[in-house]
Structure formats: structure tokens, C-alpha cells
Motif scaffolding. Structure first.
Motif, PDB file in Angstrom:
ATOM      1  N   UNK A  13      13.531 -11.264 -17.250  1.00  0.00           N
ATOM      2  CA  UNK A  13      12.661 -12.043 -17.928  1.00  0.00           C
ATOM      3  C   UNK A  13      11.200 -11.498 -17.348  1.00  0.00           C
ATOM      4  N   UNK A  14       9.977 -11.458 -18.229  1.00  0.00           N
ATOM      5  CA  UNK A  14       8.782 -11.190 -17.579  1.00  0.00           C
ATOM      6  C   UNK A  14       8.198 -12.125 -16.623  1.00  0.00           C
TER       7      UNK A  14
ATOM      8  N   UNK B  66      11.777 -14.246 -44.861  1.00  0.00           N
ATOM      9  CA  UNK B  66      10.278 -14.251 -44.749  1.00  0.00           C
ATOM     10  C   UNK B  66       9.827 -14.378 -43.289  1.00  0.00           C
ATOM     11  N   UNK B  67       8.967 -13.724 -42.704  1.00  0.00           N
ATOM     12  CA  UNK B  67       8.448 -13.844 -41.494  1.00  0.00           C
ATOM     13  C   UNK B  67       9.576 -13.418 -40.365  1.00  0.00           C
ATOM     14  N   UNK B  68      10.416 -12.560 -40.649  1.00  0.00           N
ATOM     15  CA  UNK B  68      11.329 -11.949 -39.713  1.00  0.00           C
ATOM     16  C   UNK B  68      10.582 -11.489 -38.441  1.00  0.00           C
ATOM     17  N   UNK B  69      11.294 -11.584 -37.243  1.00  0.00           N
ATOM     18  CA  UNK B  69      10.314 -11.158 -36.076  1.00  0.00           C
ATOM     19  C   UNK B  69      11.654 -11.285 -35.096  1.00  0.00           C
ATOM     20  N   UNK B  70      11.214 -10.274 -34.130  1.00  0.00           N
ATOM     21  CA  UNK B  70      12.018 -10.207 -32.957  1.00  0.00           C
ATOM     22  C   UNK B  70      11.570 -11.388 -31.656  1.00  0.00           C
ATOM     23  N   UNK B  71      12.317 -12.636 -31.567  1.00  0.00           N
ATOM     24  CA  UNK B  71      11.548 -13.189 -30.524  1.00  0.00           C
ATOM     25  C   UNK B  71      10.801 -12.970 -29.417  1.00  0.00           C
ATOM     26  N   UNK B  72       9.689 -13.178 -28.858  1.00  0.00           N
ATOM     27  CA  UNK B  72       9.234 -12.495 -27.657  1.00  0.00           C
ATOM     28  C   UNK B  72       9.995 -12.774 -26.522  1.00  0.00           C
ATOM     29  N   UNK B  73      10.161 -11.599 -25.736  1.00  0.00           N
ATOM     30  CA  UNK B  73      10.756 -11.554 -24.435  1.00  0.00           C
ATOM     31  C   UNK B  73      12.460 -11.492 -24.567  1.00  0.00           C
ATOM     32  N   UNK B  74      12.878 -11.383 -26.004  1.00  0.00           N
ATOM     33  CA  UNK B  74      14.152 -11.678 -25.949  1.00  0.00           C
ATOM     34  C   UNK B  74      14.958 -10.494 -25.553  1.00  0.00           C
ATOM     35  N   UNK B  75      14.539  -9.447 -25.655  1.00  0.00           N
ATOM     36  CA  UNK B  75      15.070  -7.998 -25.231  1.00  0.00           C
ATOM     37  C   UNK B  75      15.221  -8.177 -23.337  1.00  0.00           C
ATOM     38  N   UNK B  76      14.057  -8.673 -22.990  1.00  0.00           N
ATOM     39  CA  UNK B  76      13.903  -8.531 -21.599  1.00  0.00           C
ATOM     40  C   UNK B  76      14.978  -9.690 -20.901  1.00  0.00           C
TER      41      UNK B  76
ATOM     42  N   UNK C 152      18.009  -4.256 -30.349  1.00  0.00           N
ATOM     43  CA  UNK C 152      17.303  -4.783 -31.425  1.00  0.00           C
ATOM     44  C   UNK C 152      16.395  -3.818 -32.151  1.00  0.00           C
ATOM     45  N   UNK C 153      16.227  -4.001 -33.505  1.00  0.00           N
ATOM     46  CA  UNK C 153      15.383  -3.193 -34.164  1.00  0.00           C
ATOM     47  C   UNK C 153      14.802  -3.909 -35.526  1.00  0.00           C
ATOM     48  N   UNK C 154      13.705  -3.745 -36.091  1.00  0.00           N
ATOM     49  CA  UNK C 154      13.093  -4.510 -37.044  1.00  0.00           C
ATOM     50  C   UNK C 154      12.553  -3.481 -38.130  1.00  0.00           C
TER      51      UNK C 154
ATOM     52  N   UNK D 243      14.499 -23.084 -22.706  1.00  0.00           N
ATOM     53  CA  UNK D 243      14.171 -22.235 -24.056  1.00  0.00           C
ATOM     54  C   UNK D 243      14.538 -20.862 -23.865  1.00  0.00           C
ATOM     55  N   UNK D 244      14.847 -20.416 -22.658  1.00  0.00           N
ATOM     56  CA  UNK D 244      15.251 -18.726 -22.561  1.00  0.00           C
ATOM     57  C   UNK D 244      16.566 -18.770 -22.251  1.00  0.00           C
ATOM     58  N   UNK D 245      17.319 -19.774 -21.952  1.00  0.00           N
ATOM     59  CA  UNK D 245      18.657 -19.546 -21.353  1.00  0.00           C
ATOM     60  C   UNK D 245      19.515 -18.881 -22.482  1.00  0.00           C
ATOM     61  N   UNK D 246      19.379 -19.185 -23.608  1.00  0.00           N
ATOM     62  CA  UNK D 246      20.383 -18.525 -24.719  1.00  0.00           C
ATOM     63  C   UNK D 246      20.530 -17.051 -24.630  1.00  0.00           C
ATOM     64  N   UNK D 247      19.343 -16.399 -24.727  1.00  0.00           N
ATOM     65  CA  UNK D 247      19.306 -14.873 -24.708  1.00  0.00           C
ATOM     66  C   UNK D 247      19.513 -14.325 -23.225  1.00  0.00           C
TER      67      UNK D 247
END
Length: 244
Positions: free
Chosen positions: A171-172, A155-165, A199-201, A179-183
Motif C-alpha cells: 500500500x502507498x 457508468x463511471x467504471x474505474x479501477x479503485x485507487x491503490x487497489x493494485x498496490x 487489472x485493465x480498463x 477500508x483497504x483490507x479487502x484488496x
């Protein structure tokens, strides 16, 4: 966008912060349980405290074992890691009542960076389904050229913001924090392992694909032929005569 070149000291500090964030909660629960044992004489409360301590100790152990492979050296430089170990630490980390994990991979040793990438992508996959669900991990091919497909459905699946960048290293806002070190780290590992991540959804399902970087081979161009000098006498030149 210009890629971010994170200082090695900042990178290690942010990764340590991430590990501490994951471990501090169950360790704190262990401390609370011990305090209850010291102060309470009620049998039911003591049983609750012991149950809390046991559950939290297992969580802390599972998270440390996962971090050892996903972020740590996990052996000497250039070492290989058994995918069975990767499955074991992943199930310990994520296999609970909230998130179900299915795993299909060869029973084989894979290069360390490719296994580290796999584990980091599994962790990112959990953030795509914040309310829990199913994560399906499939690894095919040998260690030199594997393909990884991770599908997370919930439920509520999403691609987290800015994860691809962040995985691309761009990063933007031009900076990376705890918070952003993992990706961002996953992107560093992907490039070290010569792997592309996409990534694709579709609806309530997010798919993460990782595959070897395609190596382009430039066509061989034959050297241009040099013109051959014509040494034959021209018709306009007078013929040679011999003197008697």
C-alpha cells in the motif's frame, strides 16, 4: 516498495470489522421494522414494516453466507469448495436491481483458496462500477490451474485507487485499514493460491484477470569438461634405454 506484513491479530480484527460493516445495515433495518410493529397500529405501516424486515433478513443472510466462504474457513484445512456454492452466494450478495451478475464456470470442486480468491475478486469488481451495471464471471480450466476473468461494465467504471498496490501487498502509505483490507486480503489469498491478478480498463469496462503463477524452469547446464592429462612422453624427453 516494501511489502506490508500485517499482524495476524490486526488482520482478523480488520476482516471482522469488514463483515460487521456489511451486516450492520440490514440488521439495523430489521430492528427498525420491529419497532414499527410494536408502535404502529396502522395496517399499511405494519405491512411496510413486515416487508422491510423480510427484505433485510434476506440481505443479512446472503452477506453472512458470502462472508463465510470469502473470509471464513468454510471447512477444514485444505478443503475444496464447489463452484456452484460460490455462484449461489455471489448471486445472493450481488444479484439485484442495481447490479446484474452472469456466471460461467465448471460444476466442480476447486481448492479452497482459489474459490476464496474468486469471491474476493467478485466483490472488488462491484467497487469498479459504483453506479451498478453488469458483472460477468468466467472460470476456465481445472482446480489446479484455473483462469479467472471478471468483467464489470457500467457508468463511471474505474479501477479503485491503490487497489493494485494493495493486492500486491505494498500500500502507498505503508498501512492497511478497514477500508483497504479487502484488496489486501485478496492479495494474501492470491499468493497463497499461487495466482497472479491483473487489472485493465477500456472505456466503461474493467477487466480483472487471475491466472496461475508461471513457474520458471532453469536450464540444466552440463558440467564443464575437465582437461585430460596427457601421459604420453614428450618429444623433448630422452627415450628410455634398457641395460643389457
Amino acid at each position: 516498495m516494501t511489502p506490508v506484513d500485517l499482524d495476524s491479530l490486526d488482520l482478523s480484527a480488520l476482516l471482522c470489522s469488514r463483515v460487521c460493516h456489511d451486516v450492520i445495515s440490514p440488521v439495523g433495518a430489521i430492528v427498525n421494522g420491529l419497532e414499527v410493529l410494536e408502535d404502529e397500529s396502522d395496517t399499511s405501516m405494519r405491512e411496510f414494516a413486515l416487508e422491510l424486515i423480510g427484505k433485510s433478513a434476506k440481505q443479512a443472510s446472503a452477506r453472512l453466507q458470502f462472508a463465510r466462504i470469502a473470509f471464513g474457513a468454510a471447512g477444514s484445512a485444505g478443503a475444496s469448495i464447489d463452484l456452484a456454492d460460490a455462484e449461489k452466494v455471489s448471486r445472493g450478495m450481488f444479484g439485484d436491481e442495481k447490479t446484474q451478475l452472469t456466471w460461467s464456470a465448471p460444476q466442480a470442486l476447486y481448492p479452497k483458496n482459489k474459490v476464496k480468491l474468486l469471491l474476493n475478486l467478485v466483490m472488488i469488481a462491484t467497487s469498479t462500477i459504483p453506479r451498478g451495471g453488469l458483472i460477468d464471471v468466467v472460470v476456465r480450466g481445472d482446480g489446479e490451474a484455473p483462469t479467472i476473468v471478471i468483467k464489470s461494465k457500467g457508468s463511471h467504471a474505474r479501477i479503485p485507487p491503490h487497489v493494485e498496490d494493495l493486492i500486491a501487498g505494498t500500500p502507498e502509505n505503508g498501512s492497511v485499514d478497514a477500508h483497504s483490507i479487502l484488496p489486501f486480503y485478496a492479495g494474501l489469498v492470491a499468493r497463497a493460491a499461487a495466482m497472479n491478478v491483473r487489472f485493465r480498463i477500456e472505456g466503461d469496462e474493467v477487466t480483472i484477470d487471475a491466472e496461475p503463477v508461471a513457474v520458471s524452469v532453469e536450464p540444466t547446464v552440463a558440467p564443464a569438461r575437465q582437461p585430460v592429462e596427457d601421459t604420453r612422453p614428450s618429444d623433448s624427453e630422452p627415450p628410455e634405454t634398457s641395460l643389457a
